[in-house]
Design a protein around this motif. Structure first.
Motif: not given
Length: 102
Positions: A94-96, A7, A12, A91, A9, A88-89, A28
């Protein structure tokens, strides 16, 4: 070596951000209730790593930060993991799936 994935980071997709010599402000745009987040010092360095190298796995991010600030990875691990969770929280990050470092 194999081509396994981890994963990684990254920033986003719906995030607007700007930077100056004091740090970074990110927002965000997908959230109607989001507030701008200021990232200063090492948090700004983490953001810049996500921008330049994302998707980047947490271990590589930790290594880059530890090298830049001449500290041991274990000294900063909990704080960096907390920062990533906060991003992440909010927004902002994100992970991919990302190619594993070889």
């Amino acid at each position: 070596m194999g081509h396994s994935e981890t994963q990684g980071w990254r920033i986003a997709d719906a995030v607007a951000w700007t930077s100056n010599s004091d740090g970074i402000v990110a927002l965000d745009l997908a959230s109607e209730t989001a507030h701008p987040t200021a990232l200063l010092g090492t948090a700004a360095f983490v953001w810049e790593e996500l921008d330049a190298n994302g998707p980047i796995d947490a271990e590589q991010l930790l290594t880059n930060l530890a090298t830049a600030y001449e500290v041991d990875v274990e000294q900063i691990r909990a704080d960096v993991i907390d920062l990533l969770a906060h991003l992440r929280d909010g927004g902002l990050a994100t992970t991919q799936a990302a190619p594993a470092a070889e």
